[in-house]
Scaffold this motif. Structure first.
Motif, PDB file in Angstrom:
ATOM      1  N   LYS A 169     -14.953-115.044 -19.517  1.00 45.59           N
ATOM      2  CA  LYS A 169     -16.275-115.353 -18.967  1.00 45.59           C
ATOM      3  C   LYS A 169     -16.221-115.667 -17.477  1.00 45.59           C
ATOM      4  CE  LYS A 169     -18.058-117.231 -23.328  1.00 45.59           C
ATOM      5  NZ  LYS A 169     -18.649-118.417 -24.000  1.00 45.59           N
ATOM      6  N   ALA A 170     -15.041-115.652 -16.919  1.00 46.96           N
ATOM      7  CA  ALA A 170     -14.866-116.026 -15.519  1.00 46.96           C
ATOM      8  C   ALA A 170     -14.460-114.825 -14.671  1.00 46.96           C
ATOM      9  CB  ALA A 170     -13.803-117.121 -15.400  1.00 46.96           C
ATOM     10  N   LEU A 171     -14.413-115.045 -13.385  1.00 41.27           N
ATOM     11  CA  LEU A 171     -13.836-114.107 -12.443  1.00 41.27           C
ATOM     12  C   LEU A 171     -12.556-114.725 -11.896  1.00 41.27           C
ATOM     13  CD1 LEU A 171     -16.999-113.111 -10.362  1.00 41.27           C
ATOM     14  CD2 LEU A 171     -15.829-111.684 -12.058  1.00 41.27           C
ATOM     15  N   ARG A 172     -11.517-113.919 -11.787  1.00 39.83           N
ATOM     16  CA  ARG A 172     -10.305-114.426 -11.155  1.00 39.83           C
ATOM     17  C   ARG A 172     -10.281-113.931  -9.713  1.00 39.83           C
ATOM     18  NH1 ARG A 172      -4.792-115.628 -14.029  1.00 39.83           N
ATOM     19  NH2 ARG A 172      -6.166-117.382 -14.531  1.00 39.83           N
ATOM     20  N   ILE A 173     -10.265-114.876  -8.805  1.00 38.03           N
ATOM     21  CA  ILE A 173     -10.301-114.578  -7.378  1.00 38.03           C
ATOM     22  C   ILE A 173      -8.914-114.817  -6.802  1.00 38.03           C
ATOM     23  CG2 ILE A 173     -11.352-115.209  -5.164  1.00 38.03           C
ATOM     24  CD1 ILE A 173     -13.815-116.142  -6.793  1.00 38.03           C
ATOM     25  N   ARG A 174      -8.381-113.801  -6.123  1.00 39.52           N
ATOM     26  CA  ARG A 174      -7.036-113.873  -5.558  1.00 39.52           C
ATOM     27  C   ARG A 174      -7.050-113.442  -4.094  1.00 39.52           C
ATOM     28  NH1 ARG A 174      -2.542-113.333  -9.206  1.00 39.52           N
ATOM     29  NH2 ARG A 174      -3.151-113.272 -11.409  1.00 39.52           N
TER      30      ARG A 174
ATOM     31  N   VAL B   8      -5.016-118.505  -6.129  1.00 39.28           N
ATOM     32  CA  VAL B   8      -5.751-118.083  -7.322  1.00 39.28           C
ATOM     33  C   VAL B   8      -6.826-119.124  -7.650  1.00 39.28           C
ATOM     34  CG1 VAL B   8      -5.600-117.447  -9.763  1.00 39.28           C
ATOM     35  CG2 VAL B   8      -3.679-116.937  -8.218  1.00 39.28           C
ATOM     36  N   PHE B   9      -8.044-118.629  -7.900  1.00 38.35           N
ATOM     37  CA  PHE B   9      -9.160-119.469  -8.341  1.00 38.35           C
ATOM     38  C   PHE B   9      -9.850-118.751  -9.497  1.00 38.35           C
ATOM     39  CE2 PHE B   9      -8.426-120.722  -4.026  1.00 38.35           C
ATOM     40  CZ  PHE B   9      -8.817-122.047  -3.916  1.00 38.35           C
ATOM     41  N   ASP B  10     -10.155-119.475 -10.564  1.00 38.58           N
ATOM     42  CA  ASP B  10     -10.997-118.938 -11.640  1.00 38.58           C
ATOM     43  C   ASP B  10     -12.415-119.425 -11.395  1.00 38.58           C
ATOM     44  OD1 ASP B  10      -8.943-117.593 -12.909  1.00 38.58           O
ATOM     45  OD2 ASP B  10      -8.375-119.339 -14.112  1.00 38.58           O
ATOM     46  N   PHE B  11     -13.374-118.510 -11.475  1.00 34.29           N
ATOM     47  CA  PHE B  11     -14.739-118.803 -11.022  1.00 34.29           C
ATOM     48  C   PHE B  11     -15.746-118.456 -12.117  1.00 34.29           C
ATOM     49  CE2 PHE B  11     -18.583-118.169  -8.511  1.00 34.29           C
ATOM     50  CZ  PHE B  11     -18.506-119.212  -7.598  1.00 34.29           C
ATOM     51  N   TRP B  12     -16.587-119.430 -12.464  1.00 38.09           N
ATOM     52  CA  TRP B  12     -17.655-119.240 -13.439  1.00 38.09           C
ATOM     53  C   TRP B  12     -18.995-119.332 -12.721  1.00 38.09           C
ATOM     54  CZ3 TRP B  12     -13.194-121.847 -14.351  1.00 38.09           C
ATOM     55  CH2 TRP B  12     -12.451-121.518 -15.486  1.00 38.09           C
ATOM     56  N   LEU B  13     -19.741-118.231 -12.720  1.00 36.58           N
ATOM     57  CA  LEU B  13     -21.043-118.212 -12.062  1.00 36.58           C
ATOM     58  C   LEU B  13     -22.074-118.969 -12.879  1.00 36.58           C
ATOM     59  CD1 LEU B  13     -21.346-114.566 -10.698  1.00 36.58           C
ATOM     60  CD2 LEU B  13     -21.545-116.655  -9.337  1.00 36.58           C
ATOM     61  N   GLY B  14     -22.848-119.806 -12.196  1.00 35.46           N
ATOM     62  CA  GLY B  14     -23.933-120.533 -12.822  1.00 35.46           C
ATOM     63  C   GLY B  14     -25.225-119.746 -12.778  1.00 35.46           C
ATOM     64  N   PRO B  15     -26.350-120.358 -13.162  1.00 35.00           N
ATOM     65  CA  PRO B  15     -27.625-119.647 -13.268  1.00 35.00           C
ATOM     66  C   PRO B  15     -28.187-119.159 -11.940  1.00 35.00           C
ATOM     67  CG  PRO B  15     -27.929-122.016 -13.606  1.00 35.00           C
ATOM     68  CD  PRO B  15     -26.457-121.754 -13.612  1.00 35.00           C
TER      69      PRO B  15
ATOM     70  N   PRO C  33     -25.005-123.992  -6.045  1.00 34.73           N
ATOM     71  CA  PRO C  33     -23.967-124.959  -5.678  1.00 34.73           C
ATOM     72  C   PRO C  33     -22.676-124.678  -6.438  1.00 34.73           C
ATOM     73  CG  PRO C  33     -25.532-125.969  -7.184  1.00 34.73           C
ATOM     74  CD  PRO C  33     -26.091-124.618  -6.832  1.00 34.73           C
ATOM     75  N   THR C  34     -21.552-124.952  -5.812  1.00 37.91           N
ATOM     76  CA  THR C  34     -20.249-124.674  -6.419  1.00 37.91           C
ATOM     77  C   THR C  34     -19.395-125.931  -6.409  1.00 37.91           C
ATOM     78  OG1 THR C  34     -20.266-122.342  -5.749  1.00 37.91           O
ATOM     79  CG2 THR C  34     -18.125-123.331  -6.266  1.00 37.91           C
ATOM     80  N   MET C  35     -18.777-126.230  -7.545  1.00 37.01           N
ATOM     81  CA  MET C  35     -17.851-127.348  -7.663  1.00 37.01           C
ATOM     82  C   MET C  35     -16.434-126.798  -7.813  1.00 37.01           C
ATOM     83  SD  MET C  35     -17.795-130.736  -7.761  1.00 37.01           S
ATOM     84  CE  MET C  35     -19.380-131.296  -8.422  1.00 37.01           C
ATOM     85  N   VAL C  36     -15.554-127.186  -6.905  1.00 37.03           N
ATOM     86  CA  VAL C  36     -14.141-126.797  -6.981  1.00 37.03           C
ATOM     87  C   VAL C  36     -13.382-127.878  -7.755  1.00 37.03           C
ATOM     88  CG1 VAL C  36     -12.040-126.269  -5.698  1.00 37.03           C
ATOM     89  CG2 VAL C  36     -14.275-125.567  -4.790  1.00 37.03           C
TER      90      VAL C  36
ATOM     91  N   ASN D   3     -21.897-125.339 -15.396  1.00 34.25           N
ATOM     92  CA  ASN D   3     -22.836-124.213 -15.474  1.00 34.25           C
ATOM     93  C   ASN D   3     -24.155-124.636 -16.099  1.00 34.25           C
ATOM     94  OD1 ASN D   3     -20.461-121.447 -16.150  1.00 34.25           O
ATOM     95  ND2 ASN D   3     -21.003-122.493 -14.252  1.00 34.25           N
ATOM     96  N   ALA D   4     -24.080-125.452 -17.147  1.00 32.00           N
ATOM     97  CA  ALA D   4     -25.297-125.920 -17.816  1.00 32.00           C
ATOM     98  C   ALA D   4     -26.134-126.812 -16.902  1.00 32.00           C
ATOM     99  CB  ALA D   4     -24.930-126.678 -19.090  1.00 32.00           C
ATOM    100  N   LEU D   5     -25.489-127.430 -15.931  1.00 36.91           N
ATOM    101  CA  LEU D   5     -26.187-128.294 -14.970  1.00 36.91           C
ATOM    102  C   LEU D   5     -26.608-127.536 -13.721  1.00 36.91           C
ATOM    103  CD1 LEU D   5     -23.888-131.443 -15.268  1.00 36.91           C
ATOM    104  CD2 LEU D   5     -26.275-131.275 -16.037  1.00 36.91           C
ATOM    105  N   GLY D   6     -26.417-126.214 -13.731  1.00 36.26           N
ATOM    106  CA  GLY D   6     -26.880-125.389 -12.625  1.00 36.26           C
ATOM    107  C   GLY D   6     -25.853-125.103 -11.553  1.00 36.26           C
ATOM    108  N   TRP D   7     -24.589-125.487 -11.788  1.00 28.78           N
ATOM    109  CA  TRP D   7     -23.548-125.308 -10.789  1.00 28.78           C
ATOM    110  C   TRP D   7     -22.623-124.148 -11.140  1.00 28.78           C
ATOM    111  CZ3 TRP D   7     -21.770-128.756  -6.668  1.00 28.78           C
ATOM    112  CH2 TRP D   7     -22.675-129.795  -6.390  1.00 28.78           C
ATOM    113  N   ASN D   8     -22.088-123.496 -10.108  1.00 36.93           N
ATOM    114  CA  ASN D   8     -20.924-122.639 -10.291  1.00 36.93           C
ATOM    115  C   ASN D   8     -19.703-123.543 -10.400  1.00 36.93           C
ATOM    116  OD1 ASN D   8     -22.576-120.361  -9.813  1.00 36.93           O
ATOM    117  ND2 ASN D   8     -22.228-120.517  -7.598  1.00 36.93           N
ATOM    118  N   ALA D   9     -18.660-123.068 -11.056  1.00 40.28           N
ATOM    119  CA  ALA D   9     -17.428-123.843 -11.188  1.00 40.28           C
ATOM    120  C   ALA D   9     -16.246-122.985 -10.751  1.00 40.28           C
ATOM    121  CB  ALA D   9     -17.231-124.315 -12.624  1.00 40.28           C
ATOM    122  N   ALA D  10     -15.388-123.556  -9.923  1.00 44.58           N
ATOM    123  CA  ALA D  10     -14.190-122.861  -9.459  1.00 44.58           C
ATOM    124  C   ALA D  10     -12.979-123.717  -9.794  1.00 44.58           C
ATOM    125  CB  ALA D  10     -14.268-122.606  -7.954  1.00 44.58           C
TER     126      ALA D  10
END
Length: 346
Positions: A83-88, A104-111, A117-120, A141-148
């Motif tokens: 469900k994520a994107l792997r960013i390298r 390397v960062f795994d990234f989950w897109l929010g709504p 907003p993104t939380m690392v 994600n449920a709170l409206g944030w992207n997660a990295a």
């Protein structure tokens, strides 16, 4: 009086048991860490190498120490991973281990997509599973944030074959320990710049222990974050190595090599967030600590809060190793920054 005494004893017993259990968990973890660190003893002439390294950066500023190489302009790759994107992208400070040369960062897109907003999230030292962090990414994600989720140097996809996750990060080789921190900060700066270019309006950092150290140090170099949550961050590395139980193995090795705290002391200003000021306002920083923590004791966290001009601070009954602070920090963040978690935002 008898009833009151019985109530007081009943109240003390859970606290005592909690303290002892936290102590046992921490001691077991520290013993394992010391065992792994013993596999990476530096050479007999290490003191000379350390002194040369300290001297080479003696007059440098934070910006110079954590400067990106001239002309460094990576093009991160994004590939689906569940469900994520792997960013390298290539790390601006490659280091000796091949698998550690790629950030390397795994990234989950929010709504709200890339503009949201993104939380690392930066994990603790020697973290072996991202299961819990994937759960917290879903909560964000449920709170409206992207997660990295940041793979810190020598962990997860960056772990050299044959080694335990993170065992090369903090050892008696203080030069490599400093360079590993520097690498983590540089990787984070590159990622933050790239994410801003994708349209991210608000960036938060959520760091645990070693991860908190990396995030806090990055926040002192430039305004990487707009919000910062630090959970028992290792902001006083000299205490962690020379005084806390987690540094026993390192101390024994350094003493045999005739390396004293004074040898590396001039370099502390470049690697200890408590000796710098963050590019955030105090109200934009949330600090949590464990009441039973001996690696980052409350008295030092209080000094850290004062050094950072009075950021939000909350202690909880936990040792250094535990899971409660993740839950509590996200709950408190929603209370002190309600507009950041209000949906819809438009």
């Amino acid at each position: 009086m008898h009833a009151e005494g019985g109530t007081a004893r009943a109240t003390r017993w859970p606290s005592l048991l909690h303290r002892r259990w936290a102590g046992l968990v921490d001691e077991a973890s520290f013993a394992w860490i010391s065992l792994l660190q013993a596999r990476h003893r530096p050479e007999r002439t290490f003191r000379q190498r350390l002194e040369a390294y300290v001297d080479s950066w003696r007059g440098a500023s934070l910006k110079e120490y954590y400067a990106l190489p001239p002309g460094f302009s990576p093009s991160p790759s994004c590939t689906p991973r569940g469900k994520a994107l792997r960013i390298r992208f290539p790390s601006p400070l490659p280091g000796p281990a091949r698998r550690n040369r790629t950030a390397v960062f795994d990234f989950w897109l929010g709504p709200e997509g890339w503009s949201g907003p993104t939380m690392v999230i930066a994990h603790g030292l020697m973290s072996v599973s991202d299961f819990g962090y994937r759960y917290w990414a879903g909560r964000l994600n449920a709170l409206g944030w992207n997660a990295a989720f940041m793979h810190l140097p020598y962990h997860y996809a960056r772990r050299p074959f044959g080694l335990f996750p993170g065992e090369m990060c903090v050892t008696a080789d203080l030069v490599r320990t400093a360079e590993t921190l520097r690498q983590g900060v540089l990787d984070l700066r590159v990622f933050a710049h790239w994410l801003r270019a994708q349209g991210s309006r608000l960036m938060g950092g959520w760091g645990i222990s070693y991860g908190g150290w990396v995030l806090a140090q990055a926040a002192c170099v430039e305004r990487v974050f707009d919000r910062l949550m630090l959970l028992e961050p290792i902001f006083r590395i000299e205490h962690a190595m020379w005084e806390s139980p987690s540094g026993r193995g390192i101390r024994r090795t350094l003493e045999r090599l005739e390396v004293s705290p004074e040898t590396a002391e001039p370099h502390l200003r470049l690697v200890c967030p408590s000796l710098s000021r963050p590019h955030l306002k105090p109200e934009e920083v949330l600090l949590l600590g464990g009441i039973y923590d001996r690696v980052v004791p409350l008295r030092l966290l209080q000094e850290f809060r004062d050094a950072w001009q009075g950021c939000h601070f909350f202690p909880f009954p936990q040792g250094h190793v535990g899971y409660r602070l993740m839950r509590e920090s996200l709950r408190i963040a929603q209370e002190i920054w309600p507009r950041d978690f209000a949906l819809p935002r438009h």
